[in-house]
Scaffold this motif. Structure first.
Motif, PDB file in Angstrom:
ATOM      1  N   GLU A 524       3.804   8.895   2.231  1.00 27.80           N
ATOM      2  CA  GLU A 524       4.024  10.335   2.327  1.00 27.80           C
ATOM      3  C   GLU A 524       3.253  11.070   1.237  1.00 27.80           C
ATOM      4  O   GLU A 524       2.659  12.127   1.482  1.00 27.80           O
ATOM      5  CB  GLU A 524       5.519  10.640   2.233  1.00 27.80           C
ATOM      6  CG  GLU A 524       6.303  10.196   3.460  1.00 27.80           C
ATOM      7  CD  GLU A 524       7.803  10.349   3.286  1.00 27.80           C
ATOM      8  OE1 GLU A 524       8.241  10.650   2.141  1.00 27.80           O
ATOM      9  OE2 GLU A 524       8.540  10.166   4.276  1.00 27.80           O
ATOM     10  N   GLY A 525       3.262  10.507   0.015  1.00 26.64           N
ATOM     11  CA  GLY A 525       2.496  11.121  -1.063  1.00 26.64           C
ATOM     12  C   GLY A 525       1.009  11.136  -0.774  1.00 26.64           C
ATOM     13  O   GLY A 525       0.318  12.118  -1.040  1.00 26.64           O
ATOM     14  N   GLU A 526       0.506  10.050  -0.210  1.00 26.29           N
ATOM     15  CA  GLU A 526      -0.910   9.954   0.131  1.00 26.29           C
ATOM     16  C   GLU A 526      -1.314  10.972   1.187  1.00 26.29           C
ATOM     17  O   GLU A 526      -2.327  11.666   1.062  1.00 26.29           O
ATOM     18  CB  GLU A 526      -1.206   8.536   0.630  1.00 26.29           C
ATOM     19  CG  GLU A 526      -2.548   8.339   1.281  1.00 26.29           C
ATOM     20  CD  GLU A 526      -3.699   8.406   0.303  1.00 26.29           C
ATOM     21  OE1 GLU A 526      -4.849   8.461   0.756  1.00 26.29           O
ATOM     22  OE2 GLU A 526      -3.453   8.410  -0.913  1.00 26.29           O
ATOM     23  N   VAL A 527      -0.513  11.103   2.230  1.00 23.20           N
ATOM     24  CA  VAL A 527      -0.838  12.042   3.306  1.00 23.20           C
ATOM     25  C   VAL A 527      -0.662  13.473   2.820  1.00 23.20           C
ATOM     26  O   VAL A 527      -1.474  14.360   3.147  1.00 23.20           O
ATOM     27  CB  VAL A 527       0.029  11.749   4.552  1.00 23.20           C
ATOM     28  CG1 VAL A 527      -0.191  12.814   5.625  1.00 23.20           C
ATOM     29  CG2 VAL A 527      -0.314  10.367   5.109  1.00 23.20           C
ATOM     30  N   ARG A 528       0.368  13.726   2.031  1.00 21.14           N
ATOM     31  CA  ARG A 528       0.558  15.077   1.487  1.00 21.14           C
ATOM     32  C   ARG A 528      -0.641  15.479   0.627  1.00 21.14           C
ATOM     33  O   ARG A 528      -1.153  16.593   0.729  1.00 21.14           O
ATOM     34  CB  ARG A 528       1.851  15.128   0.670  1.00 21.14           C
ATOM     35  CG  ARG A 528       2.140  16.508   0.062  1.00 21.14           C
ATOM     36  CD  ARG A 528       3.472  16.539  -0.655  1.00 21.14           C
ATOM     37  NE  ARG A 528       4.575  16.487   0.283  1.00 21.14           N
ATOM     38  CZ  ARG A 528       5.372  15.441   0.440  1.00 21.14           C
ATOM     39  NH1 ARG A 528       5.165  14.337  -0.279  1.00 21.14           N
ATOM     40  NH2 ARG A 528       6.351  15.463   1.315  1.00 21.14           N
ATOM     41  N   ASN A 532      -2.606  18.897   1.766  1.00 21.05           N
ATOM     42  CA  ASN A 532      -1.948  20.085   1.207  1.00 21.05           C
ATOM     43  C   ASN A 532      -2.914  21.103   0.618  1.00 21.05           C
ATOM     44  O   ASN A 532      -2.491  22.071  -0.008  1.00 21.05           O
ATOM     45  CB  ASN A 532      -0.899  19.673   0.159  1.00 21.05           C
ATOM     46  CG  ASN A 532      -1.515  19.137  -1.127  1.00 21.05           C
ATOM     47  OD1 ASN A 532      -2.731  18.989  -1.243  1.00 21.05           O
ATOM     48  ND2 ASN A 532      -0.683  18.846  -2.108  1.00 21.05           N
ATOM     49  N   GLY A 533      -4.211  20.893   0.785  1.00 19.74           N
ATOM     50  CA  GLY A 533      -5.196  21.852   0.300  1.00 19.74           C
ATOM     51  C   GLY A 533      -5.746  21.540  -1.072  1.00 19.74           C
ATOM     52  O   GLY A 533      -6.617  22.253  -1.565  1.00 19.74           O
ATOM     53  N   SER A 534      -5.251  20.462  -1.723  1.00 14.29           N
ATOM     54  CA  SER A 534      -5.755  20.111  -3.050  1.00 14.29           C
ATOM     55  C   SER A 534      -7.171  19.540  -2.994  1.00 14.29           C
ATOM     56  O   SER A 534      -7.900  19.578  -3.978  1.00 14.29           O
ATOM     57  CB  SER A 534      -4.825  19.081  -3.710  1.00 14.29           C
ATOM     58  OG  SER A 534      -3.523  19.599  -3.837  1.00 14.29           O
ATOM     59  N   TYR A 535      -7.533  18.995  -1.845  1.00 16.63           N
ATOM     60  CA  TYR A 535      -8.832  18.353  -1.680  1.00 16.63           C
ATOM     61  C   TYR A 535      -9.525  18.915  -0.447  1.00 16.63           C
ATOM     62  O   TYR A 535      -8.866  19.288   0.527  1.00 16.63           O
ATOM     63  CB  TYR A 535      -8.659  16.840  -1.509  1.00 16.63           C
ATOM     64  CG  TYR A 535      -8.090  16.145  -2.722  1.00 16.63           C
ATOM     65  CD1 TYR A 535      -8.932  15.629  -3.699  1.00 16.63           C
ATOM     66  CD2 TYR A 535      -6.719  16.021  -2.901  1.00 16.63           C
ATOM     67  CE1 TYR A 535      -8.413  14.993  -4.825  1.00 16.63           C
ATOM     68  CE2 TYR A 535      -6.192  15.394  -4.015  1.00 16.63           C
ATOM     69  CZ  TYR A 535      -7.044  14.883  -4.974  1.00 16.63           C
ATOM     70  OH  TYR A 535      -6.534  14.270  -6.086  1.00 16.63           O
ATOM     71  N   PRO A 536     -10.863  18.949  -0.448  1.00 10.05           N
ATOM     72  CA  PRO A 536     -11.578  19.401   0.747  1.00 10.05           C
ATOM     73  C   PRO A 536     -11.381  18.430   1.905  1.00 10.05           C
ATOM     74  O   PRO A 536     -11.023  17.256   1.688  1.00 10.05           O
ATOM     75  CB  PRO A 536     -13.044  19.457   0.290  1.00 10.05           C
ATOM     76  CG  PRO A 536     -13.118  18.626  -0.936  1.00 10.05           C
ATOM     77  CD  PRO A 536     -11.769  18.664  -1.576  1.00 10.05           C
ATOM     78  N   PRO A 537     -11.599  18.886   3.141  1.00 11.11           N
ATOM     79  CA  PRO A 537     -11.255  18.072   4.325  1.00 11.11           C
ATOM     80  C   PRO A 537     -11.901  16.697   4.378  1.00 11.11           C
ATOM     81  O   PRO A 537     -11.290  15.752   4.888  1.00 11.11           O
ATOM     82  CB  PRO A 537     -11.722  18.949   5.496  1.00 11.11           C
ATOM     83  CG  PRO A 537     -11.641  20.345   4.967  1.00 11.11           C
ATOM     84  CD  PRO A 537     -12.021  20.249   3.522  1.00 11.11           C
ATOM     85  N   LEU A 538     -13.127  16.553   3.869  1.00 11.44           N
ATOM     86  CA  LEU A 538     -13.813  15.264   3.957  1.00 11.44           C
ATOM     87  C   LEU A 538     -13.600  14.389   2.731  1.00 11.44           C
ATOM     88  O   LEU A 538     -14.186  13.308   2.638  1.00 11.44           O
ATOM     89  CB  LEU A 538     -15.318  15.469   4.167  1.00 11.44           C
ATOM     90  CG  LEU A 538     -15.755  16.087   5.492  1.00 11.44           C
ATOM     91  CD1 LEU A 538     -17.273  16.049   5.613  1.00 11.44           C
ATOM     92  CD2 LEU A 538     -15.117  15.376   6.682  1.00 11.44           C
ATOM     93  N   TYR A 539     -12.775  14.832   1.799  1.00 11.30           N
ATOM     94  CA  TYR A 539     -12.640  14.083   0.551  1.00 11.30           C
ATOM     95  C   TYR A 539     -12.225  12.634   0.809  1.00 11.30           C
ATOM     96  O   TYR A 539     -12.778  11.699   0.218  1.00 11.30           O
ATOM     97  CB  TYR A 539     -11.623  14.763  -0.364  1.00 11.30           C
ATOM     98  CG  TYR A 539     -11.683  14.268  -1.787  1.00 11.30           C
ATOM     99  CD1 TYR A 539     -12.441  14.934  -2.736  1.00 11.30           C
ATOM    100  CD2 TYR A 539     -10.995  13.126  -2.186  1.00 11.30           C
ATOM    101  CE1 TYR A 539     -12.516  14.488  -4.047  1.00 11.30           C
ATOM    102  CE2 TYR A 539     -11.067  12.662  -3.492  1.00 11.30           C
ATOM    103  CZ  TYR A 539     -11.835  13.350  -4.415  1.00 11.30           C
ATOM    104  OH  TYR A 539     -11.913  12.884  -5.705  1.00 11.30           O
ATOM    105  N   GLN A 540     -11.255  12.444   1.681  1.00 16.78           N
ATOM    106  CA  GLN A 540     -10.707  11.103   1.852  1.00 16.78           C
ATOM    107  C   GLN A 540     -11.663  10.160   2.570  1.00 16.78           C
ATOM    108  O   GLN A 540     -11.547   8.937   2.417  1.00 16.78           O
ATOM    109  CB  GLN A 540      -9.362  11.170   2.596  1.00 16.78           C
ATOM    110  CG  GLN A 540      -8.314  12.042   1.926  1.00 16.78           C
ATOM    111  CD  GLN A 540      -7.930  11.570   0.531  1.00 16.78           C
ATOM    112  OE1 GLN A 540      -8.647  10.822  -0.114  1.00 16.78           O
ATOM    113  NE2 GLN A 540      -6.789  12.028   0.045  1.00 16.78           N
TER     114      GLN A 540
END
Length: 606
Positions: A524-528, A532-540
């Motif tokens: 849950e922490g990883e997906v949040r 949640n907007g802390s990282y840009p969409p392609l970050y992961q």
């Protein structure tokens, strides 16, 4: 700061006692030969990029009302103006380093305009919930213009905003049956029609509540500038301000509870802002990744299949046959007792550095070894970052005495020694700490072009490289390394599918639990954290895809006999952050055009 050309940098790194792998007793040890640092800049555009960064930062400080009318217009003008001026430079007269900076800067400017348009869409969607936002933010814009304030007019504005926010809040707080009845009933001639509550999705309501928080923060800073210093202002505005702040706070709470489903005292639900296929296409073009999201998902699935096969091999060695989840369970239960995690991290950091030194894989300046530090992560931050965060400071995620028993166990199991064996060096040396150390000293202007495909990709590349070169001796350590390898593949799959609209956040959590073996709270922490907007969409996706790009480049240059491992790794670190395709163009001295278009197929998507 002077920039050192690559040839001089590599000679300096190889020959200077300041960069020797073992520090001596000379007082000059750890200090570079300053004569080499007065060389001409490696890029003719280094000062241009620095000027862009400084000007942009100055404007961000000046236009500090997030999403205000003045801010939106000023930054659009800024990016368009910079593109005009950049076009006046004679591209053909630039050297390779200058051409790279030109392409990277133009790429950045074009994408900033795309992001402004994307923010504009979100603002339009939330306008039905926060129609007064621009009026409040305009107060801060007027303050920054040093416009003489009219306290009575300000008080009226605040009163109107309060009334509007209260009216909207009551529509959402009314019981659903009453809302429907009120909106359907025919009003008496003397009554005004009762408007229905705006119909919005959870995502729009979540963004609206976030917008209200931003507006409140801006309003508070604006008010404090005048309050007490202008007694007439305080006389007119202090009470209306309190009413407005309370009204906005209650309205944001109502949106979160009634639409988003977030109860006070509970963890924030995972909502996020999917950008869709068109948004992914734009972001992939910016990152110079010439693949569709579907092709990248296929690559990730192949990587996952490889990791799962290796997991089964390690599981058999541990006596669990094909049941790798049982092997993973045993590894998780090797956690150290509370208070001992810092010692473990220290020892693992030293082990990785000794391995690098023994094989001469990369230059590690003595000062880089000396200055990294360790801190413990707060319980609040562990909710979105259940594992390490790193750089010059490595933040250790481990339970505190105030956590529940379940949370304590999940934290210890999720940060066990074998998981940590593959992540401490990811965060420190040769990972993020060494990256940041070198970025600050070589081509520092390129911090403007930072991308997860370079920094996270490089750390993930090192995970693959050390695996290939026998760093993980025991099957337990291999299970720990493979857990993260599967995790990186899963990140590509769930994040791209989420943005394409084919996977929900809850399905992403279940995916991590079922396919990778995450503890549910950690999943849950990883997906949040991802949404949640802390990282840009392609970050992961930058971890695995960037790592595969660097690995492909290593195959071209090192396996091809053009560079040694140390030369290759040093060259990437001293070149500064950028899309990996530009790293390739830089190291292989490929021809570059002003209108460069991404083209490198580093992995067959099949």
């Amino acid at each position: 700061m002077s920039r050192v050309p690559l040839g001089i940098a590599l000679a300096l790194l190889s020959a200077s006692p300041a960069f020797a792998q073992t520090a001596g007793h000379d007082l000059a040890d750890g200090v570079p030969k300053l004569t080499a640092l007065v060389a001409q800049p490696a890029s003719e555009l280094a000062d241009v990029v620095d000027r862009y960064t400084s000007d942009r930062q100055a404007l961000q400080r000046r236009y500090d009302a997030a999403g205000s009318p003045d801010q939106r217009k000023r930054f659009r003008d800024f990016y368009m103006g910079w593109r005009t001026r950049l076009g006046e430079i004679d591209f053909n007269k630039l050297g390779q380093e200058g051409r790279i900076d030109y392409i990277l800067l133009d790429n950045r400017l074009r994408h900033e305009l795309v992001l402004l348009d994307r923010d504009g869409v979100i603002a339009s969607e939330t306008a039905v919930l926060v129609p007064f936002a621009d009026r409040i933010l305009a107060l801060q814009d007027a303050r920054r213009r040093l416009t003489t304030i009219d306290p009575a007019a300000v008080a009226r504005t605040l009163a109107h905003v309060t009334a509007e926010a209260d009216s909207l809040r009551k529509l959402f707080e009314a019981p659903p049956a009453k809302r429907n009845a009120d909106s359907a009933a025919m009003p008496a001639p003397s009554e005004k029609p009762v408007a229905p509550a705006p119909k919005v999705s959870k995502m729009v309501a979540y963004n609206g509540a976030q917008r209200l928080d931003q507006v409140r923060a801006t309003l508070d800073a604006w008010f404090k500038y005048y309050d007490g210093y202008d007694p007439i202002f305080s006389w007119w505005a202090r009470d209306p301000l309190k009413r407005t702040d309370e009204s906005l706070k209650k309205y944001a709470k109502a949106l979160r509870e009634k639409i988003v489903g977030w109860k006070e005292g509970e963890d924030e639900p995972i909502v996020g802002v999917p950008i869709g296929a068109a948004g992914l296409e734009a972001d992939l073009a910016f990152e110079m990744i010439p693949y569709t999201p579907e092709q990248l998902i296929t690559i990730a699935e192949r990587e996952y299949a490889w990791s799962e096969a290796e997991m089964k091999k390690a599981s058999r060695e541990m006596g669990f046959g094909e049941d790798w989840k049982q092997a993973l369970e045993k590894v998780k239960n090797t956690y150290v007792e509370p208070g001992k995690q810092p010692d473990l991290i220290r020892d693992l950091a030293k082990q990785a550095q000794a391995f690098l030194d023994a094989h001469d894989y990369v230059t590690v300046p003595p000062l880089a070894r000396e200055v990294w530090r360790m801190e413990m992560m707060s319980p609040e931050r562990q909710k979105v970052a259940p594992f390490f965060l790193g750089g010059e400071v490595i933040l250790v995620s481990y339970p505190t005495d105030g956590m529940s028993e379940d949370d304590k166990m999940m934290s210890m199991r999720g940060n066990n020694p074998h998981f940590s064996h593959a992540t401490v060096f990811h965060e420190l040396i040769p990972g993020h700490h060494l990256q940041q150390f070198m970025i600050a000293r070589y081509q520092p202007q390129r911090r403007a072009f930072a991308t997860p495909f370079w920094n996270e990709g490089q750390s993930l590349y090192w995970e693959m490289f050390l695996w290939d070169h026998g760093f993980h001796k025991s099957p337990e350590d291999r299970v720990g390394a493979l857990f993260w390898r599967m995790h990186r593949s899963a990140r590509i799959i769930f994040s791209l599918r989420y943005h394409l609209g084919t996977m929900t956040p809850q399905e992403a959590v279940d995916f991590l639990v079922d396919r990778v073996g995450f503890e549910r709270a950690n999943a849950e922490g990883e997906v949040r954290r991802s949404f949640n907007g802390s990282y840009p969409p392609l970050y992961q996706i930058g971890y695995m895809i960037g790592g595969l790009q660097i690995r492909a480049l290593h195959h071209e240059l090192v396996d091809g006999g053009k560079m040694t491992n140390r030369q290759f790794h040093d060259a990437i670190l001293t070149g500064g952050p950028m899309p990996v395709e530009m790293v390739r163009a830089r190291l292989e001295k490929l021809p570059l055009a002003r209108d460069y278009v991404t083209q490198w197929k580093f992995r067959a998507p099949q």
